[in-house]
Each structure stands twice: as structure tokens, then as C-alpha cells.
Design a protein around this motif. Structure first.
Motif, PDB file in Angstrom:
ATOM      1  N   MET A  82     -55.766   2.743  61.599  1.00  0.00           N
ATOM      2  CA  MET A  82     -55.506   1.298  61.581  1.00  0.00           C
ATOM      3  C   MET A  82     -56.679   0.564  62.255  1.00  0.00           C
ATOM      4  O   MET A  82     -57.171   0.972  63.294  1.00  0.00           O
ATOM      5  CB  MET A  82     -54.203   0.970  62.316  1.00  0.00           C
ATOM      6  N   ARG A 101     -58.617  -1.962  64.469  1.00  0.00           N
ATOM      7  CA  ARG A 101     -58.324  -2.600  65.754  1.00  0.00           C
ATOM      8  C   ARG A 101     -59.241  -3.800  65.957  1.00  0.00           C
ATOM      9  O   ARG A 101     -60.461  -3.684  65.826  1.00  0.00           O
ATOM     10  CB  ARG A 101     -58.486  -1.602  66.906  1.00  0.00           C
ATOM     11  N   ASP A 147     -49.436 -10.542  68.820  1.00  0.00           N
ATOM     12  CA  ASP A 147     -48.425  -9.563  68.393  1.00  0.00           C
ATOM     13  C   ASP A 147     -47.830  -9.939  67.042  1.00  0.00           C
ATOM     14  O   ASP A 147     -47.652  -9.088  66.165  1.00  0.00           O
ATOM     15  CB  ASP A 147     -47.318  -9.453  69.438  1.00  0.00           C
ATOM     16  N   SER A 173     -50.537  -9.647  64.003  1.00  0.00           N
ATOM     17  CA  SER A 173     -51.279  -8.403  63.783  1.00  0.00           C
ATOM     18  C   SER A 173     -51.089  -7.836  62.384  1.00  0.00           C
ATOM     19  O   SER A 173     -52.053  -7.515  61.702  1.00  0.00           O
ATOM     20  CB  SER A 173     -50.887  -7.369  64.838  1.00  0.00           C
ATOM     21  N   GLU A 223     -51.181  -5.691  59.490  1.00  0.00           N
ATOM     22  CA  GLU A 223     -51.766  -4.403  59.142  1.00  0.00           C
ATOM     23  C   GLU A 223     -52.867  -3.969  60.095  1.00  0.00           C
ATOM     24  O   GLU A 223     -53.478  -2.922  59.900  1.00  0.00           O
ATOM     25  CB  GLU A 223     -52.347  -4.482  57.720  1.00  0.00           C
ATOM     26  N   VAL A 224     -53.146  -4.745  61.125  1.00  0.00           N
ATOM     27  CA  VAL A 224     -54.177  -4.393  62.096  1.00  0.00           C
ATOM     28  C   VAL A 224     -53.551  -4.395  63.493  1.00  0.00           C
ATOM     29  O   VAL A 224     -52.487  -4.971  63.713  1.00  0.00           O
ATOM     30  CB  VAL A 224     -55.367  -5.374  62.056  1.00  0.00           C
ATOM     31  N   GLU A 225     -54.214  -3.748  64.422  1.00  0.00           N
ATOM     32  CA  GLU A 225     -53.791  -3.777  65.817  1.00  0.00           C
ATOM     33  C   GLU A 225     -54.679  -4.763  66.565  1.00  0.00           C
ATOM     34  O   GLU A 225     -55.902  -4.631  66.565  1.00  0.00           O
ATOM     35  CB  GLU A 225     -53.907  -2.393  66.448  1.00  0.00           C
ATOM     36  N   CYS A 226     -54.062  -5.754  67.189  1.00  0.00           N
ATOM     37  CA  CYS A 226     -54.801  -6.781  67.924  1.00  0.00           C
ATOM     38  C   CYS A 226     -54.669  -6.511  69.423  1.00  0.00           C
ATOM     39  O   CYS A 226     -53.551  -6.435  69.945  1.00  0.00           O
ATOM     40  CB  CYS A 226     -54.273  -8.167  67.596  1.00  0.00           C
ATOM     41  N   VAL A 227     -55.803  -6.387  70.095  1.00  0.00           N
ATOM     42  CA  VAL A 227     -55.817  -6.001  71.504  1.00  0.00           C
ATOM     43  C   VAL A 227     -56.601  -7.034  72.309  1.00  0.00           C
ATOM     44  O   VAL A 227     -57.807  -7.196  72.089  1.00  0.00           O
ATOM     45  CB  VAL A 227     -56.455  -4.617  71.698  1.00  0.00           C
ATOM     46  N   ARG A 277     -58.107  -3.479  78.789  1.00  0.00           N
ATOM     47  CA  ARG A 277     -57.034  -4.053  77.984  1.00  0.00           C
ATOM     48  C   ARG A 277     -56.221  -5.003  78.868  1.00  0.00           C
ATOM     49  O   ARG A 277     -55.835  -4.661  79.984  1.00  0.00           O
ATOM     50  CB  ARG A 277     -56.112  -2.961  77.442  1.00  0.00           C
ATOM     51  N   ASP A 299     -63.915  -0.335  65.568  1.00  0.00           N
ATOM     52  CA  ASP A 299     -63.244  -1.495  66.167  1.00  0.00           C
ATOM     53  C   ASP A 299     -64.093  -2.746  65.942  1.00  0.00           C
ATOM     54  O   ASP A 299     -65.314  -2.665  65.763  1.00  0.00           O
ATOM     55  CB  ASP A 299     -63.044  -1.292  67.670  1.00  0.00           C
TER      56      ASP A 299
END
Length: 452
Positions: free
Chosen positions: A1, A3, A33, A36, A38-42, A53, A143
């Protein structure tokens, strides 16, 4: 996935600051949150030459204890000292002789030693926000680092370069290019910081996300000039629009008495919301309202905004004006609750800026049903369309006439009613940003939000 790493260092470190960029960062991060998909948002921050983080962007009760407050104050003092040190390090003889620079650095370390020791002691006791609200984070090749915050501080450059060398794609969020296109509005130091940053980011970024179509076009033109059109075309260029919720507003909190008293009179109140500095062009507002008052207008001008730079003569003109306290008012310490109250009770917003990347007060006002008059700028047309009224910055009389027409008829002098105007919230703004990064060159859903 995939990021996406959203950098928010300055908001994390200085949560009490509430400028436009800080408001954008807070609201975008709060929506990651839900945006996000289909992607992971950090959310991440830069510290100690690495990434952390962010577990909690703003401090909670743990940040209100006396030791935590002391740590925050000492850290700000330490940062201010080393910023000042860095400024003087650029002068002779430090710039000419290596040994002089070394002696100057050692002297700085000695002078700042008490603060450094106090910070270390508090850190060992667990009062460092990095311990309380963040944790070390290890990025991976592939990333994408989105420089969402004000990332133009040189101490972060080497870290971003090392991340890029490790296969991290760098996306720069551009709020405006005004220090480059209109440098006369800025102090030499601020202009120099921004210009050095853009020189650097133009060779580091793999793509750009601007906060309006107008800024996106300016960025593309500037990069084409600096790098050549072919090099600029190899980069991604997108834009997203901003929401307007006042996230620091406290429900039920009454406004300042002087502010509420202003709106008890029957006369129309025109609201100007922005930092007081040359680019915002408050002198034009004074000129226009003086013309309107001379013609018999009873309209009131209420200026809300902190005092910025290069504005001493303007502030003196306001405070010594014959109408100050009668038809002219200025508030420099209004919080979000007071601003919400002013938006809801004013008759119209007036925004006379020479140049803007977006114009957040316009959206904040119009989304609350407050009609707006603004400079005839492309970005204001992008935001307000035919639902705003526009005036000529070369002729204050054009604004004076709009004020008088509105006052006489009660009908706002725009081509279309504000009822025909619609805008996005911060959730949709975050979706646009994420989509523009994931699908470069073709961000979806970016219609002009004033269209029906």
C-alpha cells in the motif's frame, strides 16, 4: 500500500500559532484517517535529523502541566537563539574565516548551555512532546513525503535530501510565490529565507500541489523559467482548494465585549480579516472608507488581525484616525470564537489584498452567509466567481461606490446571489490533496466550488 507522509513539524512544535498555514495543516491532518482510502496517510515531523510519526498533533492535558509549559517555553527560546545565531553567522568575519565561525559557534554553545541543560533534564523526566505525542518512524522506498507545513527552514534540507536519495518521492505544497513575485511586501530576511527555500525545492521536489489553480499556474511558469519547460513538464503539478471551518472555535464562548458592542448599532459593519502588513493593503481600505464617509456613509470598518511587519505608519494612522472608535475599529487579539461571531454579524467582508495564494477569509465569510467584496485578482475570481463584488485597486472610489450602493439599496452589488455559491469542507480538501498526489496531473473533483 502506498504511504503518504504529511510533514507537520512547525504546527507540532508551535501549536499556539494560528496563521493561515497552521490552520491548513491542522485541518488537513485531522482529516487524514477519513481521506486515506487506498493509501496510508501518516503525519510526520522532522526532529534530530530523522522522521517521527505524530500520534497527537496538538497537546492535550499533558501539555498544560508547569513542567511541560516550561519545556515548551525553553524550546522556543532555544530555537529563537539559534535562529539569531544563524543570522549573525552570515556576517563578516564569520563568513570569511573558518576559525572565526568556529569560535562564534562555541560561544553560542556556551551561552545556550543553561537552556540546553534544563531541556535535557525535562526530557529525561518525560516532558518532551516527542516522547508524549510522537514516536520514531522509518520511511521506506516508494513512500511519498508531502511538505505540508512551512518547510523553508534550512535545518531540514539535508534530511529531505537524504530521504529523497533513499527513494522517497518529495511533493511540495505551495501556498503562494508572493515573496518572489512581489518581494516589496516582505522584510529582507523573510524574503531571503523563502527564496533560498524555493531555489532548493525546485531541484528537490518530484511534484507540486498548490492551494489554488492560480498558484499552480504561477509555479509552473516559475519552474519553466528556472529549469526549462521540458524539465518542468516532467514534474507533477496539481492543486487543491481549502476548507473553511474554524477549528479552534470554542462553542458557547462569548465574544469580547468591545466586539459585541460594535454590532449593536444599526449601521452596516464591513469586516477586514487578515494580518496587518503591506500586502493586505489596509491603507486602500482607509482611503475608500474616507471617501464613503465624506459622501455621507454611516458604514463602519472593523479590522481584525494581528500586527505584522512594515506597518508602523499604518497602525499609527488607524489609531490616530478621527473615526477610530466611532466608525473605524481594530482588534488585534481576536480568537476563533470572536472571529466566528464577527462573520455571523457583519454586513460584508472587504478584502483589498494586492496578492494572495488563496484568500481563506473569503471562504470563511461566504460559507457563513457573509457576502464579500475583494480585489479583482484571478484567485479571488476562482473562489468567488460572480457571487462576489470586485473593486479596482488603482481607484479607491470603486470600493467607496460599492459600499454606498449596498448601504442605500440593501442589496449586495454582486452579479449573482450568494445562494448560488457553494464550497467544500476540510474533508473534501484533504481528499483533493491526497488524490492529487496519488494521481498526479489529473486530480479529480477539483471544480470551481462556487459553481452550481
Amino acid at each position: 500500500m502506498t504511504r503518504l507522509l504529511f510533514e507537520c513539524t512547525n504546527v507540532f512544535r508551535s501549536p499556539g500559532v494560528n496563521s493561515g498555514i497552521q490552520r491548513v495543516v491542522r485541518n488537513i491532518v485531522s482529516q487524514l484517517d477519513s481521506a486515506s482510502g487506498e493509501v496510508e496517510c501518516v503525519p510526520v515531523l522532522f526532529a534530530h535529523n530523522r522522521l517521527y510519526r505524530v500520534r497527537q498533533l496538538l497537546p492535550g492535558e499533558e501539555g498544560k502541566t508547569p513542567p511541560a509549559r516550561a519545556y515548551a517555553w525553553l524550546e522556543r527560546l532555544n530555537q529563537a537563539f539559534w535562529r539569531l545565531h544563524g543570522r549573525y553567522e552570515q556576517y563578516w568575519p564569520m563568513r570569511r574565516w573558518h576559525n572565526a565561525r568556529r569560535v562564534f559557534f562555541v560561544a553560542g554553545r556556551i551561552v545556550s548551555l543553561p537552556v540546553a541543560l534544563a531541556l535535557r533534564a525535562l526530557r529525561l523526566c518525560g516532558y518532551d512532546p516527542l516522547v508524549q505525542r510522537a514516536e520514531p518512524f522509518e520511511p521506506q522506498p516508494g513512500d511519498q513525503l508531502i511538505l505540508l507545513d512551512s518547510s523553508w527552514h534550512a535545518q531540514h534540507f539535508s534530511l529531505v535530501e537524504s530521504l529523497k536519495a533513499r527513494g522517497i518521492r518529495v511533493i511540495a505544497v505551495i501556498y503562494d510565490l508572493i515573496p518572489i513575485t512581489r518581494p516589496e511586501f516582505f522584510e529582507e530576511r523573510l524574503k531571503g529565507i523563502f527564496c533560498r527555500w524555493f531555489d532548493w525545492i525546485s531541484h528537490q521536489a518530484d511534484g507540486y500541489m498548490s492551494i489554488s489553480k492560480a498558484v499552480r499556474d504561477e509555479v509552473y511558469q516559475e519552474l519553466s523559467h528556472r529549469l526549462g519547460q521540458q524539465a518542468a513538464d516532467r514534474l507533477s503539478h496539481g492543486y487543491f482548494h481549502l476548507g473553511s471551518e474554524l477549528d479552534l472555535r470554542q462553542a458557547g464562548q462569548p465574544p469580547a465585549q468591545q466586539l459585541s458592542d460594535l454590532f449593536q448599532q444599526r449601521a452596516q459593519v464591513f469586516l477586514a480579516v487578515s494580518t496587518i502588513e503591506p500586502r493586505k493593503n489596509h491603507s486602500y481600505l482607509l482611503d475608500a472608507f474616507e471617501l464613503a464617509w465624506a459622501a455621507g456613509s454611516e458604514a463602519r470598518l472593523c479590522i481584525i488581525g494581528r500586527i505584522g511587519w512594515k506597518c508602523e505608519a499604518l497602525v499609527q494612522r488607524i489609531r490616530q484616525h478621527g473615526e477610530f472608535g466611532h466608525r473605524l475599529f481594530m482588534f488585534n487579539e481576536i480568537d476563533d470564537s470572536g472571529l466566528e461571531y464577527a462573520y455571523k454579524h457583519a454586513s460584508a467582508l472587504v478584502f483589498s489584498s494586492h496578492a494572495e495564494g488563496f484568500g481563506l477569509p473569503l471562504v470563511e465569510a461566504m460559507q457563513r452567509g457573509l457576502p464579500a467584496m475583494g480585489s479583482d485578482l484571478p484567485v479571488f475570481r476562482e473562489i468567488g466567481g460572480d457571487c462576489m463584488a470586485y473593486f479596482d485597486l488603482d481607484h479607491p472610489q470603486t470600493l467607496a461606490e460599492l459600499i454606498q450602493r449596498f448601504e442605500a439599496s440593501g442589496t449586495f452589488p454582486a452579479a449573482r446571489s450568494l445562494d448560488a455559491w457553494h464550497w467544500i469542507d476540510w474533508h473534501a480538501s484533504a481528499l483533493q490533496l491526497v488524490d492529487g498526489v496519488v494521481r498526479p496531473h489529473a486530480p479529480s473533483g477539483q471544480r470551481n466550488a462556487h459553481s452550481t
